[in-house]
Design a protein around this motif. Structure first.
Motif, PDB file in Angstrom:
ATOM      1  N   HIS A 164      42.907  42.579  -1.584  1.00  0.00           N
ATOM      2  CA  HIS A 164      43.853  42.037  -2.558  1.00  0.00           C
ATOM      3  C   HIS A 164      44.855  41.089  -1.930  1.00  0.00           C
ATOM      4  O   HIS A 164      45.361  40.191  -2.579  1.00  0.00           O
ATOM      5  N   ARG A 190      39.145  38.200   2.995  1.00  0.00           N
ATOM      6  CA  ARG A 190      39.805  37.600   1.836  1.00  0.00           C
ATOM      7  C   ARG A 190      38.862  36.747   0.991  1.00  0.00           C
ATOM      8  O   ARG A 190      39.139  36.503  -0.179  1.00  0.00           O
ATOM      9  N   SER A 191      37.770  36.307   1.577  1.00  0.00           N
ATOM     10  CA  SER A 191      36.855  35.435   0.829  1.00  0.00           C
ATOM     11  C   SER A 191      35.682  36.173   0.215  1.00  0.00           C
ATOM     12  O   SER A 191      34.800  35.567  -0.378  1.00  0.00           O
ATOM     13  N   GLY A 192      35.664  37.505   0.375  1.00  0.00           N
ATOM     14  CA  GLY A 192      34.620  38.289  -0.300  1.00  0.00           C
ATOM     15  C   GLY A 192      33.292  38.311   0.429  1.00  0.00           C
ATOM     16  O   GLY A 192      32.237  38.333  -0.216  1.00  0.00           O
ATOM     17  N   GLN A 193      33.313  38.332   1.758  1.00  0.00           N
ATOM     18  CA  GLN A 193      32.060  38.362   2.521  1.00  0.00           C
ATOM     19  C   GLN A 193      31.523  39.778   2.709  1.00  0.00           C
ATOM     20  O   GLN A 193      30.422  39.952   3.227  1.00  0.00           O
ATOM     21  N   LYS A 239      37.845  35.488 -11.465  1.00  0.00           N
ATOM     22  CA  LYS A 239      38.759  36.454 -10.866  1.00  0.00           C
ATOM     23  C   LYS A 239      38.466  37.857 -11.382  1.00  0.00           C
ATOM     24  O   LYS A 239      38.007  38.040 -12.513  1.00  0.00           O
ATOM     25  N   THR A 284      39.839  36.087   7.209  1.00  0.00           N
ATOM     26  CA  THR A 284      39.271  35.145   6.247  1.00  0.00           C
ATOM     27  C   THR A 284      38.034  35.725   5.582  1.00  0.00           C
ATOM     28  O   THR A 284      37.831  35.589   4.370  1.00  0.00           O
ATOM     29  N   TYR A 285      37.201  36.407   6.356  1.00  0.00           N
ATOM     30  CA  TYR A 285      36.012  37.058   5.793  1.00  0.00           C
ATOM     31  C   TYR A 285      36.416  38.081   4.736  1.00  0.00           C
ATOM     32  O   TYR A 285      35.808  38.172   3.666  1.00  0.00           O
ATOM     33  N   GLN A 340      36.599  41.684  -2.032  1.00  0.00           N
ATOM     34  CA  GLN A 340      37.728  40.990  -1.436  1.00  0.00           C
ATOM     35  C   GLN A 340      38.921  41.937  -1.315  1.00  0.00           C
ATOM     36  O   GLN A 340      39.140  42.782  -2.178  1.00  0.00           O
ATOM     37  N   THR A 383      46.198  38.061  -0.269  1.00  0.00           N
ATOM     38  CA  THR A 383      45.749  36.686  -0.079  1.00  0.00           C
ATOM     39  C   THR A 383      46.493  35.978   1.040  1.00  0.00           C
ATOM     40  O   THR A 383      46.078  34.917   1.485  1.00  0.00           O
TER      41      THR A 383
END
Length: 282
Positions: free
Chosen positions: A29, A65-68, A265, A62-63, A27, A31
């Motif tokens: 950092h 930030r969401s860890g994709q 986290k 979004t990808y 992700q 947000t």
């Protein structure tokens, strides 16, 4: 696609959420708001906008930030990422950048040796803005200048839009990697950190050997004549430039990611507020 149209163009097609990355992906950092935290990272994203790519980058925020993102590797000429989408197999993303050839790198390395401040700033985790002017004088550009000859993009997903959200997510993570280590920008151009520093050391050694032992200048007075002021401060205009300012939490971006999580986290994310508060303490 019985009518010849791809399935994502079907009016009845409902977009699906991407599958989660087992164990959690990478992700960024940020947000919310701006992703870039340094001028060089922001400059990289601005360059993409100038090339007509930036307007579509938000598709992948979004990808990112969401860890994709499963992985991201930076090497000479390319950044390659695996991005988890809606299919079980992650998509392979490739961002290609033209590398500088041997003669171009020879000029760059010599310029960095001639003014060691640039290398010192890079080692301190910063990128002097003047480096763009330095490279421009050599006929080179730090960031891609032409989408046709200096930048290429490819993703194995079926989306025909370039960049797709998988490529866009990789761009955001790449910008954040640049925040943490500006050497990564030069790695894309063909010199990783270790190779570049070794070449600079060798070039400095060669330069000294060619020049030979230095002789005292006739304008330098004997030490006995200046002992009374030997330890006094040098004139302001002869002081070395101040080191580049870095964020107090920049060190957290350079440590390896710990394999454990606390309440879902990352440990570095939990430590970041403490580092920022300590910087505010008198």
């Amino acid at each position: 696609m019985p009518d010849g149209r791809p399935f994502w163009a079907d009016e009845d097609y409902t977009p699906r959420k991407p599958l989660p990355v087992p164990g959690g992906g990478i992700q960024i950092h940020s947000t919310r708001g701006t992703v870039a935290r340094t001028w060089w990272s922001a400059r990289f994203l601005d360059t993409l906008t100038d090339l007509g790519v930036g307007g579509r980058l938000s598709r992948g925020r979004t990808y990112a930030r969401s860890g994709q993102i499963v992985s991201l590797d930076v090497a000479a000429g390319a950044a390659v990422a695996l991005v988890q989408g809606t299919r079980p197999k992650p998509y392979t993303v490739r961002i290609g950048v033209r590398t500088w050839d041997k003669s171009e790198w020879t000029r760059v390395e010599q310029a960095l040796v001639d003014d060691a401040w640039y290398a010192a700033a890079l080692l301190a985790g910063g990128m002097p803005p003047e480096i763009e002017e330095l490279l421009g004088g050599l006929g080179l550009a730090l960031f891609p200048e032409s989408g046709a000859t200096d930048l290429s993009m490819d993703c194995t997903c079926p989306d025909v839009t370039v960049p797709c959200k998988h490529l866009a997510a990789a761009f955001y993570l790449l910008a954040e990697r640049f925040d943490a280590d500006p050497f990564e920008i030069l790695a894309l151009r063909g010199r990783d950190r270790e190779t570049l520093l070794e070449n600079l050391r060798e070039r400095r050694g060669t330069t000294r050997a060619e020049i030979g032992p230095s002789e005292p200048s006739a304008s330098v007075p004997p030490l006995a004549d200046v002992l009374d002021r030997f330890w006094t401060s040098a004139p302001v205009d002869t002081l070395p430039p101040a080191p580049p300012a870095t964020s107090p939490d920049a060190v957290l971006d350079q440590v390896p990611e710990l394999p454990v999580r606390v309440r879902g986290k990352r440990v570095t994310d939990l430590l970041r507020p403490a580092y920022l508060r300590m910087a505010d303490e008198p």
